[in-house]
Design an enzyme around this catalytic site. Structure first.
Site, PDB file in Angstrom:
ATOM      1  N   GLU A   1      -5.403  -8.323   0.191  1.00  0.00           N
ATOM      2  CA  GLU A   1      -6.183  -7.993   1.395  1.00  0.00           C
ATOM      3  C   GLU A   1      -7.622  -7.674   1.012  1.00  0.00           C
ATOM      4  O   GLU A   1      -7.848  -6.959   0.037  1.00  0.00           O
ATOM      5  CB  GLU A   1      -5.638  -6.744   2.109  1.00  0.00           C
ATOM      6  CG  GLU A   1      -4.428  -6.970   2.955  1.00  0.00           C
ATOM      7  CD  GLU A   1      -3.954  -5.680   3.587  1.00  0.00           C
ATOM      8  OE1 GLU A   1      -4.779  -4.840   3.967  1.00  0.00           O
ATOM      9  OE2 GLU A   1      -2.712  -5.518   3.657  1.00  0.00           O
TER      10      GLU A   1
ATOM     11  N   GLU B   1       0.812  -1.227   0.000  1.00  0.00           N
ATOM     12  CA  GLU B   1       0.000   0.000   0.000  1.00  0.00           C
ATOM     13  C   GLU B   1       0.847   1.280   0.000  1.00  0.00           C
ATOM     14  O   GLU B   1       0.890   2.036   0.984  1.00  0.00           O
ATOM     15  CB  GLU B   1      -0.973  -0.012   1.186  1.00  0.00           C
ATOM     16  CG  GLU B   1      -1.959  -1.153   1.141  1.00  0.00           C
ATOM     17  CD  GLU B   1      -2.999  -1.118   2.259  1.00  0.00           C
ATOM     18  OE1 GLU B   1      -2.865  -0.311   3.180  1.00  0.00           O
ATOM     19  OE2 GLU B   1      -3.941  -1.912   2.198  1.00  0.00           O
TER      20      GLU B   1
HETATM   21  N1  LIG Z   1      -8.526   8.678   2.759  1.00  0.00           N
HETATM   22  N2  LIG Z   1      -8.405   9.735   3.426  1.00  0.00           N
HETATM   23  N3  LIG Z   1      -9.280  10.053   4.412  1.00  0.00           N
HETATM   24  C1  LIG Z   1      -9.032  11.245   5.224  1.00  0.00           C
HETATM   25  C2  LIG Z   1      -8.714  10.848   6.658  1.00  0.00           C
HETATM   26  O1  LIG Z   1      -8.199   9.572   6.643  1.00  0.00           O
HETATM   27  C3  LIG Z   1      -7.699   9.109   7.871  1.00  0.00           C
HETATM   28  C4  LIG Z   1      -7.500   7.609   7.855  1.00  0.00           C
HETATM   29  O2  LIG Z   1      -7.434   7.123   6.499  1.00  0.00           O
HETATM   30  C5  LIG Z   1      -7.187   5.783   6.320  1.00  0.00           C
HETATM   31  C6  LIG Z   1      -7.218   5.265   5.032  1.00  0.00           C
HETATM   32  C7  LIG Z   1      -6.973   3.937   4.819  1.00  0.00           C
HETATM   33  C8  LIG Z   1      -6.697   3.095   5.900  1.00  0.00           C
HETATM   34  C9  LIG Z   1      -6.477   1.682   5.664  1.00  0.00           C
HETATM   35  C10 LIG Z   1      -6.377   0.695   6.620  1.00  0.00           C
HETATM   36  N4  LIG Z   1      -6.272  -0.441   5.922  1.00  0.00           N
HETATM   37  C11 LIG Z   1      -6.192  -1.793   6.491  1.00  0.00           C
HETATM   38  C12 LIG Z   1      -4.712  -2.088   6.526  1.00  0.00           C
HETATM   39  N5  LIG Z   1      -4.213  -2.370   5.168  1.00  0.00           N
HETATM   40  C13 LIG Z   1      -2.903  -2.923   5.448  1.00  0.00           C
HETATM   41  C14 LIG Z   1      -3.053  -3.716   6.710  1.00  0.00           C
HETATM   42  O3  LIG Z   1      -1.988  -3.381   7.556  1.00  0.00           O
HETATM   43  C15 LIG Z   1      -4.390  -3.300   7.320  1.00  0.00           C
HETATM   44  O4  LIG Z   1      -4.263  -3.019   8.696  1.00  0.00           O
HETATM   45  N6  LIG Z   1      -6.260  -0.195   4.621  1.00  0.00           N
HETATM   46  N7  LIG Z   1      -6.412   1.099   4.447  1.00  0.00           N
HETATM   47  C16 LIG Z   1      -6.655   3.606   7.189  1.00  0.00           C
HETATM   48  C17 LIG Z   1      -6.901   4.958   7.408  1.00  0.00           C
END
Ligand SMILES: N=NNCCOCCOc1ccc(-c2cn(C[C@@H]3NC[C@@H](O)[C@H]3O)nn2)cc1
Length: 448
Positions: free
Chosen positions: A353, A166
């Site tokens: 995933e 990612e």
């Molecule tokens: N998008 N922006 N929003 C604005 C504010 O965002 C704040 C937070 O944003 C995010 C965006 C995406 C994620 C996320 C988590 N996972 C799950 C993990 N994948 C790898 C593995 O380790 C899992 O634990 N995938 N994606 C978390 C937070």
């Protein structure tokens, strides 16, 4: 009822990551990572949780392997912690760190389970961050040296390699949004990090080929499926920018050796440039053997001047949502994988995933009736079957996650596991979703 059978050679697996499950953060010579620093900084992680102990898989990996064997998976995706191999990021190799992963890999092979290893799943050695981290191009060379040591140590035992997990999270989430380690909030820095990570990916692939390492190598991007809320040109353009922020910004360099021009222009308007050195684009678009796609969600966007980075606001259209507040959008999986084939050709795809976070309750008899999570998996399995039927080369699926674990800035409150982790006793308890997936694997498909 319709019967949906999967190809006999379809690879069912589950996924985890080092910082999220291992614990033992100071054991056997492990160096500190940026996530140790971040999680030990008050206010960064919910409840100030950290990965010091996590699921204690460093000591309990045999229990994890037994769960995998009982589940019936063909493969297990996990990550190697760079700070266990090079505690200072470079320099002396820590043999005790390699020994831990030798124990895990040997236990998996003895159980008839293929190890699928991610080299970088966010736990950068703090010593490298102190010198600029991924914004410093020297980190690229350090990564290739780390990769070389691990390639040589496990050549012939590990046959599926993923360079990065990612890169959007490593770059924009961690250096522009600031929600993940190291917690910077600078758009140019995030673009620099994204670029250097993709160069590092390409350099590691070149090293893999040079060494003649047995097996396959690829990388993993987290793709979201954003569609325009209406056919109005401004909505189409706004939703495309938001999709490209997650998808094309990473997939185009990986497969086309270019950045999407409309996004380069959009960033230029904000005073941000991509710093490309001669050879970078050729390096990052080195041919790879498969692409890992992490899919969780998607949605609908429409133009709204000044909204976010791309003048795009999300419009809620009534999707059910998970405990992460993410839309449950199974058709998005079919659409995004179909788009990958259309845009980038017949590269073999693994869903590295997919899964859902819901509030789980352990009953007195140690069961977890996670109906919503089992339904989430069923809906997404149907879309996997649909996309295979459509001719998309989907070769495997890794459920996120085997265990409830440290969900980064959300800490332990957010549970994604098909196995419940009791963080007081560190006992593991399979949830109903574990038994649902176990049956799909045993039956080679499902009835819908
Ligand atoms: N998008 N922006 N929003 C604005 C504010 O965002 C704040 C937070 O944003 C995010 C965006 C995406 C994620 C996320 C988590 N996972 C799950 C993990 N994948 C790898 C593995 O380790 C899992 O634990 N995938 N994606 C978390 C937070």
């Amino acid at each position: 009822m319709a019967r949906l059978d999967f190809p006999k050679d379809f690879v069912w697996g589950t996924a985890t990551a080092s910082y999220q499950i291992e614990g033992a953060y100071q054991e056997d010579g492990r160096g500190l990572s940026i996530w140790d620093t971040f999680s030990h900084t008050p206010g960064k992680v919910v409840n100030n949780d950290n990965g010091d102990v996590a699921c204690d898989s460093y000591h309990r990996y045999e229990e994890d392997v037994a769960l995998l064997k009982n589940l019936g998976v063909k493969a297990y995706r996990f990550s190697i912690a760079w700070p266990r191999i090079f505690p200072q990021g470079t320099g002396e190799v820590n043999e005790k760190g390699l020994d831990y992963y030798r124990r895990v890999v040997d236990a998996l092979i003895a159980a008839g389970i293929e190890p699928c290893v991610t080299l970088y799943h966010w736990d950068l050695p703090q010593a490298l961050q102190d010198k600029g981290g991924w914004a410093n191009r020297d980190t690229i060379d350090a990564f290739v040296k780390y990769a070389e040591v691990v390639f040589k140590a496990f050549d012939g035992k590990i046959k599926q390699w993923i360079t990065f997990n990612e890169t959007w999270c490593v770059s924009f989430l961690s250096n522009y949004i600031g929600a993940h380690a190291p917690g910077n909030t600078d758009l140019q820095l995030a673009v620099d990090v994204a670029h250097n990570c993709m160069v590092a990916h390409g350099q590691a692939v070149k090293k893999f080929r040079e060494l003649g390492v047995k097996g396959q190598i690829g990388t993993t991007h987290n793709l979201y499926w954003y569609e325009p809320y209406s056919t109005k040109p401004e909505d189409v353009a706004a939703a495309h920018r938001n999709r490209a922020y997650y998808n094309e910004w990473f997939m185009d360099p990986t497969f086309k050796g270019t950045y999407p021009p409309f996004m380069v222009d959009w960033f230029r308007e904000k005073g941000v440039e991509v710093k490309i050195q001669p050879g970078d684009l050729e390096t990052m678009s080195q041919p790879i053997d498969f692409i890992g796609i992490n899919f969780y969600s998607g949605g609908f966007g429409r133009y709204k001047k000044g909204e976010g980075l791309f003048d795009c606001e999300e419009v809620q259209v009534g999707f059910d949502r998970t405990f992460m507040d993410w839309n449950v959008y199974p058709d998005g999986l079919y659409k995004v994988l179909s788009w990958v084939k259309e845009e980038y050709g017949d590269i073999p795809i693994y869903i590295t995933e997919n899964g859902a976070c819901y509030e789980d309750e352990l009953t007195a008899d140690k069961r977890v009736h996670d109906v919503l999570r089992a339904e989430y998996y069923k809906k997404h399995f149907i879309q996997c079957h649909r996309v295979i039927e459509s001719g998309v080369p989907l070769k495997g699926y890794f459920a996120w996650s085997l265990l409830d674990n440290f969900e980064w800035a959300e800490g332990y409150k957010k549970r994604f596991g098909i196995v419940y982790t009791n963080y007081e006793t560190l006992e593991r308890h399979p949830k109903d979703s574990y038994y649902f997936i176990q049956k799909v694997i045993a039956d080679g498909g499902l009835d819908v």
